[in-house]
Structure formats: structure tokens, C-alpha cells
Design an enzyme around this catalytic site. Structure first.
Site, PDB file in Angstrom:
ATOM      1  N   PHE A  22       0.847  -1.192   0.000  1.00 60.74           N
ATOM      2  CA  PHE A  22       0.000   0.000   0.000  1.00 60.74           C
ATOM      3  C   PHE A  22       0.884   1.244   0.000  1.00 60.74           C
ATOM      4  O   PHE A  22       1.864   1.326   0.758  1.00 60.74           O
ATOM      5  CB  PHE A  22      -0.923   0.006   1.224  1.00 60.74           C
ATOM      6  CG  PHE A  22      -1.995   1.050   1.136  1.00 60.74           C
ATOM      7  CD1 PHE A  22      -3.072   0.888   0.282  1.00 60.74           C
ATOM      8  CD2 PHE A  22      -1.909   2.217   1.872  1.00 60.74           C
ATOM      9  CE1 PHE A  22      -4.053   1.865   0.168  1.00 60.74           C
ATOM     10  CE2 PHE A  22      -2.880   3.193   1.776  1.00 60.74           C
ATOM     11  CZ  PHE A  22      -3.958   3.017   0.918  1.00 60.74           C
TER      12      PHE A  22
ATOM     13  N   ASP B 107       1.536  -5.007   8.383  1.00 53.92           N
ATOM     14  CA  ASP B 107       0.359  -4.144   8.265  1.00 53.92           C
ATOM     15  C   ASP B 107      -0.866  -5.056   8.132  1.00 53.92           C
ATOM     16  O   ASP B 107      -0.954  -5.846   7.184  1.00 53.92           O
ATOM     17  CB  ASP B 107       0.499  -3.240   7.042  1.00 53.92           C
ATOM     18  CG  ASP B 107      -0.647  -2.242   6.895  1.00 53.92           C
ATOM     19  OD1 ASP B 107      -1.728  -2.482   7.485  1.00 53.92           O
ATOM     20  OD2 ASP B 107      -0.477  -1.248   6.166  1.00 53.92           O
TER      21      ASP B 107
ATOM     22  N   TYR C 159     -11.114   1.336  10.289  1.00 60.95           N
ATOM     23  CA  TYR C 159     -12.322   1.716   9.563  1.00 60.95           C
ATOM     24  C   TYR C 159     -12.681   0.783   8.416  1.00 60.95           C
ATOM     25  O   TYR C 159     -13.656   1.022   7.709  1.00 60.95           O
ATOM     26  CB  TYR C 159     -12.235   3.150   9.046  1.00 60.95           C
ATOM     27  CG  TYR C 159     -11.044   3.505   8.187  1.00 60.95           C
ATOM     28  CD1 TYR C 159     -11.009   3.145   6.838  1.00 60.95           C
ATOM     29  CD2 TYR C 159      -9.977   4.205   8.709  1.00 60.95           C
ATOM     30  CE1 TYR C 159      -9.932   3.470   6.042  1.00 60.95           C
ATOM     31  CE2 TYR C 159      -8.889   4.542   7.926  1.00 60.95           C
ATOM     32  CZ  TYR C 159      -8.867   4.169   6.595  1.00 60.95           C
ATOM     33  OH  TYR C 159      -7.790   4.496   5.810  1.00 60.95           O
ATOM     34  N   LYS C 160     -11.927  -0.279   8.226  1.00 62.92           N
ATOM     35  CA  LYS C 160     -12.257  -1.240   7.166  1.00 62.92           C
ATOM     36  C   LYS C 160     -13.126  -2.349   7.770  1.00 62.92           C
ATOM     37  O   LYS C 160     -14.290  -2.128   8.090  1.00 62.92           O
ATOM     38  CB  LYS C 160     -10.983  -1.768   6.525  1.00 62.92           C
ATOM     39  CG  LYS C 160     -10.106  -0.690   5.887  1.00 62.92           C
ATOM     40  CD  LYS C 160      -8.901  -1.281   5.220  1.00 62.92           C
ATOM     41  CE  LYS C 160      -7.896  -0.221   4.812  1.00 62.92           C
ATOM     42  NZ  LYS C 160      -8.403   0.731   3.814  1.00 62.92           N
TER      43      LYS C 160
ATOM     44  N   ARG D  53     -12.252  -4.146  -7.677  1.00 63.17           N
ATOM     45  CA  ARG D  53     -12.003  -4.757  -6.369  1.00 63.17           C
ATOM     46  C   ARG D  53     -13.307  -4.895  -5.589  1.00 63.17           C
ATOM     47  O   ARG D  53     -14.043  -3.927  -5.418  1.00 63.17           O
ATOM     48  CB  ARG D  53     -11.002  -3.891  -5.594  1.00 63.17           C
ATOM     49  CG  ARG D  53     -10.444  -4.548  -4.356  1.00 63.17           C
ATOM     50  CD  ARG D  53      -9.376  -3.686  -3.713  1.00 63.17           C
ATOM     51  NE  ARG D  53      -9.939  -2.475  -3.123  1.00 63.17           N
ATOM     52  CZ  ARG D  53      -9.398  -1.824  -2.088  1.00 63.17           C
ATOM     53  NH1 ARG D  53      -8.277  -2.265  -1.554  1.00 63.17           N
ATOM     54  NH2 ARG D  53      -9.953  -0.747  -1.602  1.00 63.17           N
TER      55      ARG D  53
END
Length: 420
Positions: free
Chosen positions: A126, A195, A220-221, A379
Site C-alpha cells: 500500500f 500491516d 475503519y475497514k 475490487r
């Protein structure tokens, strides 16, 4: 597999009732929980309570009376139950990027005397992770080396100080074998920084069992903490008291309200706190965490993982059976041990516009741009807490219609938004 088959699977699903914990807009199939989780029903009332009662009436007294002060540690223990960490090893605080800066600093400090000067990470990691690492390396005299996953573990030489990886790749959904890679890294004298942004709450994680060194992750995912929710940091107990992280703010002091002029770090992972904590945001995150932990009596992360694999298997099967001939290619690994909780498809033309056409129909996924080495990605994230098998069928039906009608070629679907 038919629509009736999918409905039968939903009727037999032991996790189906967990969907009632969330506010889901009517007519929406939400396949973007890997980017922003949905709103827990408990969150609006809880946040209102914090604002109107605890802040409005309790005022500053609420740091003690409402338990604000220890929220980072208390929520950290809840996260710990999802990632294989012991009580007292996790704190919820700051953002993923800031927490990565802290733990990477600590890991490099630990390796400073060894003469090792390389930080290794995936080229497809990322971007924020790579940006933080690049900045840190520049400041501390290290070099960031980017590799492809296929180069592990051969690249772990005696020049490498830290291996920094995202457990589940954000673009492809490919998942690393954390235990095996960590063992290979340690055999080479390398520390690991993981991560868990696309892992926590989505796939079983066993940090202590894997003997990992440092980890950070997103709130928040899959943890459904709300946009910009606080992230978390974990440090293995053997490292926790050895190093002072670089953002040595007063909240990470051993006794913040002694107000001494010199910094004395708190014990353990609490020293990875920095400034005054965002209480309203933490309250929202706790509501999200509680929705994931509600699966514990039903089998916990193992049960969520079983359903996640069933959902993603079905999506792959239906796309290949019903959308063949439309230029879609599967990017996500088929092997269960190598797959996170998402399915990523590539297409030579129109990937962004196809996603936008689906969103207009209420099927919300997202798009990730490619480059010279990787294709554009459609995605789709599959959160077993609130998605069912009929949702999978219907999402593929919409995808088929978008492709067959060439609906995606409309001008409004090809105009790029700021957030994709």
C-alpha cells in the site's frame, strides 16, 4: 449454482443474524467493506451519548467518570482478541500511517548496531506504507528495497534490517503466510513489521503464534469503526519496553499528569500513544469492534473465515460461469491459504467505468489503478458479517448486465472522481 441455491445457503447460515447489527441502505449490495466498513446500528446512539452526556454534562470529569482515559488500552484488548495478541499488547490510537512510523522507527532502532541498512517491502505494498518507509529510511540512513513477493525469502540477506509487509495485499487480495515468512526473517536476523489493514476482522491472524515483532492496522475497514477511525499498534512483549517511539507525546508518558519536563515512557505498548486521544472517534470504533466480536459465540474468526471463503469461492465461480467472454481475469489467488476476504478482477479496458456503472445500480465496489507492471483492478470486498449468498448472486447478475449492455461506456461512468 442457482439463485435458489444461494437462498438455501443463506437460510442455513449460522452467521446470518449478525447482519442485523448494521444499518444497510435498501437496494445496496455493499462490496467495499475492505475500504470502509458499514455503520453499526449502535454507533449513532453511542456517539450521541458521548457528545451530549459525557462531554455535554460530564465535561472534563468524564476522563475519569466515563472511562475515557483508558479507552486506547481497553479497545486495544478487543482488537487483540481478533489478531492473536495477549491483553495489554495493543493500543488503539492515531492513524495507520502514524503508527507505522512509530513501529518502524522502533524496529530500525533495534537494528541500528547491527550494520544492516536495508528495509525490504513489496513493490505492490500500500502506497502510504512505502511513503512512510521511504521517509524513515532517508532520515535514518537506511535504504528501501522493493521486491516482488516471489523473491521471498531469498532476498532476506544479512544486509536486511526490517521486512515490512502488508499481510493481505490491498490490490490483489493475496495473503502472505505470516508464520513462515516471520520464521524465515528471524533465521536471517531480520525483524518483521506487519500491516494488518486488510486482515484484522477479515481473516484469522495469530501475531504471537507467528512470533511477529511489530504490527499495525486500520480501524475503519473490516472493524467498522467509521471514516478515519483510529488505528491500532501491537508490539511483541519482548520488544515493548526496549525502545522509545519517536512521537514521544505526553499521553505515552508513564504518568502524564505529573507534568514533568522530561519524558519517561510508559510501560509496554502504552508508550506508543502520543497526544490526547480522540474520544468520539474511539467510541465509534468500539461499536464496530463489538459487531465483529459478536461472532465469538458462533465460532469467532474461524467461522467468519469459513463464510468469507464460501462467499468468495461462489463469486469467482459465478463470474467465470456467467461472465466468461467479457475480458475479465481473476487476479486474486484461488488457493484458500493465499486469499484474503476480497476478489479482484482485471480488465484491459473500462475497469473504472464498470465499477461506476455497478455503483449506479447499488453494487458498491471500488477501482484501483494499474501501472506498467499491473493491470487496472475491479475490487470487491466480502464481509461475512453482513453479506449473504444471494447478495453474491445478485452482484454477479448486475455485473453481467453492465457488460452485456455495454452500459459502462456511458460518459458519466468514465468521468474520474477524486476518490475511486
Amino acid at each position: 449454482m442457482t439463485l435458489d441455491d444461494c437462498r438455501a445457503l443463506d437460510a442455513q447460515d449460522p452467521l446470518a443474524a449478525l447482519r442485523d447489527q448494521y444499518i444497510l441502505p435498501k437496494g445496496v449490495i455493499y462490496l467495499d467493506g475492505n475500504s470502509l466498513g458499514v455503520l453499526p446500528k449502535a454507533a449513532p446512539a453511542r456517539i450521541a451519548e458521548v457528545v451530549a452526556k459525557e462531554w455535554g454534562e460530564g465535561l472534563i470529569r468524564s476522563w475519569n467518570s466515563a472511562g475515557w482515559f483508558d479507552l486506547p488500552q481497553r479497545l486495544g484488548d478487543k482488537v487483540g482478541r481478533l489478531i492473536g495478541a495477549a491483553p495489554g499488547e495493543v493500543v488503539c490510537t492515531d492513524s495507520t500511517s502514524i503508527n507505522l512510523y512509530k513501529v518502524l522507527f522502533a524496529a530500525l532502532s533495534q537494528q541500528a548496531a547491527t550494520g544492516r541498512k536495508l528495509v525490504v517491502s513489496e513493490r505492490s505494498n500500500f502506497p502510504t506504507d512505502l511513503y512512510i518507509a521511504e521517509s524513515m529510511c532517508r532520515e535514518r540512513g537506511f535504504t528501501l528495497k522493493l521486491i516482488d513477493a516471489s523473491e521471498l525469502p531469498a532476498v532476506l540477506t544479512d544486509e536486511v534490517a526490517v521486512l515490512m509487509l502488508t499481510h493481505v495485499n490491498y490490490r490483489t487480495g493475496a495473503m502472505h503466510d505470516m508464520k513462515a515468512i516471520t520464521a524465515a526473517a528471524h533465521a536471517a536476523g531480520v525483524l518483521t513489521v506487519w500491516d494488518l489493514a486488510h486482515s484484522a476482522g477479515a481473516v484469522p491472524v495469530a501475531l504471537n503464534d507467528s512470533d511477529a515483532d511489530y504490527a499495525i492496522g486500520c480501524g475503519y475497514k473490516y472493524l467498522n469503526g467509521g471514516p478515519g477511525a483510529p488505528a491500532f499498534a501491537w508490539v511483541h512483549a519482548r520488544h515493548a519496553d526496549k525502545f522509545v517511539q519517536p512521537l514521544s507525546g505526553w499521553w505515552g508518558h508513564a504518568a502524564p499528569f505529573e507534568m514533568t519536563p522530561h519524558y519517561r515512557p510508559a510501560a509496554g505498548v502504552s508508550r506508543y500513544l502520543c497526544g490526547t486521544q480522540p474520544i468520539v472517534a474511539l467510541a465509534g470504533l468500539e461499536c464496530g469492534l463489538d459487531t465483529v466480536l459478536a461472532a465469538e459465540p458462533l465460532g469467532g474468526m474461524a467461522a467468519l473465515r469459513k463464510k468469507s471463503l464460501a462467499l468468495t469461492d461462489l463469486y469467482i465461480q459465478l463470474v467465470e460461469q456467467r461472465c466468461g467472454g467479457h475480458g475479465l481475469s481473476l487476479v486474486t489467488p484461488r488457493a484458500h491459504a493465499e486469499r484474503g476476504s476480497q476478489v479482484c478482477l482485471s480488465r484491459a479496458e473500462g475497469a473504472y467505468a464498470i465499477v461506476q456503472a455497478l455503483i449506479a445500480r447499488g453494487v458498491i465496489g471500488d477501482y484501483r489503478a494499474g501501472d506498467d507492471q499491473a493491470p487496472d483492478i475491479l475490487r470487491f470486498g466480502f464481509t461475512p458479517l453482513y453479506l449473504g449468498f444471494e447478495d453474491v448472486w445478485n452482484s454477479v447478475e448486475h455485473l453481467l448486465q453492465v457488460l452485456e449492455t455495454a452500459d459502462w461506456k456511458r460518459a458519466e461512468f468514465n468521468a474520474k472522481n477524486a476518490v475511486t
